[in-house]
Design a protein around this motif. Structure first.
Motif, PDB file in Angstrom:
ATOM      1  N   SER A 160     -60.292  46.753 -47.464  1.00  0.00           N
ATOM      2  CA  SER A 160     -60.903  47.652 -46.485  1.00  0.00           C
ATOM      3  C   SER A 160     -59.879  48.255 -45.540  1.00  0.00           C
ATOM      4  CB  SER A 160     -61.961  46.903 -45.673  1.00  0.00           C
ATOM      5  OG  SER A 160     -62.483  47.736 -44.662  1.00  0.00           O
TER       6      SER A 160
ATOM      7  N   TYR B  98     -60.930  50.102 -43.071  1.00  0.00           N
ATOM      8  CA  TYR B  98     -61.670  50.418 -41.851  1.00  0.00           C
ATOM      9  C   TYR B  98     -62.165  49.193 -41.093  1.00  0.00           C
ATOM     10  CZ  TYR B  98     -61.649  54.770 -44.463  1.00  0.00           C
ATOM     11  OH  TYR B  98     -61.255  55.866 -45.194  1.00  0.00           O
ATOM     12  N   MET B  99     -61.739  48.002 -41.484  1.00  0.00           N
ATOM     13  CA  MET B  99     -62.052  46.815 -40.707  1.00  0.00           C
ATOM     14  C   MET B  99     -60.848  46.490 -39.826  1.00  0.00           C
ATOM     15  SD  MET B  99     -61.691  43.744 -43.542  1.00  0.00           S
ATOM     16  CE  MET B  99     -62.053  42.476 -42.308  1.00  0.00           C
TER      17      MET B  99
ATOM     18  N   LYS C  12     -68.773  53.379 -42.702  1.00  0.00           N
ATOM     19  CA  LYS C  12     -69.419  52.876 -41.486  1.00  0.00           C
ATOM     20  C   LYS C  12     -70.929  52.876 -41.612  1.00  0.00           C
ATOM     21  CE  LYS C  12     -69.426  53.497 -36.460  1.00  0.00           C
ATOM     22  NZ  LYS C  12     -68.823  54.248 -35.314  1.00  0.00           N
TER      23      LYS C  12
ATOM     24  N   SER D  42     -72.170  50.259 -44.098  1.00  0.00           N
ATOM     25  CA  SER D  42     -72.034  48.897 -43.559  1.00  0.00           C
ATOM     26  C   SER D  42     -73.127  48.594 -42.544  1.00  0.00           C
ATOM     27  CB  SER D  42     -70.657  48.737 -42.915  1.00  0.00           C
ATOM     28  OG  SER D  42     -70.534  47.485 -42.280  1.00  0.00           O
TER      29      SER D  42
ATOM     30  N   ARG E 211     -66.884  47.605 -44.980  1.00  0.00           N
ATOM     31  CA  ARG E 211     -66.794  48.857 -44.230  1.00  0.00           C
ATOM     32  C   ARG E 211     -66.030  49.932 -44.998  1.00  0.00           C
ATOM     33  NH1 ARG E 211     -65.617  44.971 -39.220  1.00  0.00           N
ATOM     34  NH2 ARG E 211     -65.382  43.622 -41.040  1.00  0.00           N
ATOM     35  N   ASP E 212     -65.709  49.647 -46.259  1.00  0.00           N
ATOM     36  CA  ASP E 212     -64.933  50.608 -47.046  1.00  0.00           C
ATOM     37  C   ASP E 212     -65.452  50.640 -48.478  1.00  0.00           C
ATOM     38  OD1 ASP E 212     -63.056  52.419 -47.851  1.00  0.00           O
ATOM     39  OD2 ASP E 212     -61.309  51.221 -47.308  1.00  0.00           O
TER      40      ASP E 212
END
Length: 262
Positions: free
Chosen positions: A118, A120-121, A142, A145, A153-154
């Protein structure tokens, strides 16, 4: 020795640039592994360099995809050809961090069916790449999730590990581009199967040309984005869906075709 992880790498005319990335994978992957470099045509410029590496490291295999051209078919073929219980899909351009292949595989060993790297975490990052693609990917990750609870998150990142039994159970319907990552994440969500993630730093490719076409692939991504929000499905319902949509299989003599160096 049966490998514990099959690393599936779709390629298209990468030429000598693939060597540095493959050498990094061979250095960093410590689990017993096979490296499946999946190409669509024997004359692909990547093939001679893969053969050269295979002469010195038997973990490397050049595999000719017979499911049809394109990255989705190459990935589907590679996972079908995998001998390990875990398949990790990574790109040939060096964007993904090969040090994380073992960690992703271990998450699947612990029971998740999809393990996502991920961006985006917390601890993750995306460096470079087209602005629209970055924004769309982050927004999709986003919202999926938060609202669909997909477990990562990805969801759109292709750098993921899969339980190969799970993939063969639910099937891969994608046949266009790199939307397989979101398809299998969405299917795991609808079945309430566990999905996990770990942070990664994604670097835009420094050499060569990207083959990702946002406009061409966007409809396929949106299809699986909305699919993730559907009601829970049973194993029987998913199996029936796959039976209805399963592509015509390749001839048995070509299904797991491995090219050997001349």
């Amino acid at each position: 020795m049966t490998p514990r992880v099959s690393v599936v790498i779709p390629v298209y005319n990468e030429g000598p640039e693939v060597v540095r990335h493959l050498e990094r994978i061979l250095r960093e992957v410590l689990l017993p592994a096979e490296i499946l470099v999946v190409h669509d045509m024997p004359e692909d410029t990547t093939v001679p360099f893969v053969h050269e590496l295979a002469r010195t490291d038997p973990r490397v295999r050049a595999v000719l995809n017979t499911y049809g051209r394109g990255p989705a078919n190459a990935i589907r073929f590679g996972i079908d050809a995998a001998r390990a219980p875990v398949a990790v899909v990574t790109m040939a351009d060096g964007c993904d961090d090969p040090r994380q292949i073992d960690d992703l595989a271990r998450l699947v060993d612990r029971g998740v069916v999809v393990a996502a790297a991920s961006r985006y975490m917390p601890g993750g990052q995306q460096v470079g790449g087209p602005r629209f693609k970055r924004m769309a990917s982050r927004w999709a990750g986003k919202t999926l999730s938060i609202f669909a609870r997909v477990g990562t998150r990805d969801a759109t990142n292709s750098f993921k590990a899969y339980d190969t039994d799970f993939v063969r159970e639910v099937g891969i319907e994608s046949n266009t581009g790199f939307e397989i990552g979101i398809e299998l994440t969405a299917k795991a969500t609808r079945l309430r199967r566990p999905v996990a993630e770990l942070p990664t730093i994604w670097l835009d490719r420094q050499l060569g040309e990207s083959h990702f076409d946002v406009g061409r692939f966007m409809p396929s991504y949106l299809r699986w984005y909305f699919f993730a929000f559907g009601r829970r499905m049973s194993d029987e319902q998913m199996a029936a869906r796959w039976a209805d949509k399963r592509p015509t299989p390749a001839p048995s003599g070509d299904r797991d075709r491995e090219e050997t160096p001349a």
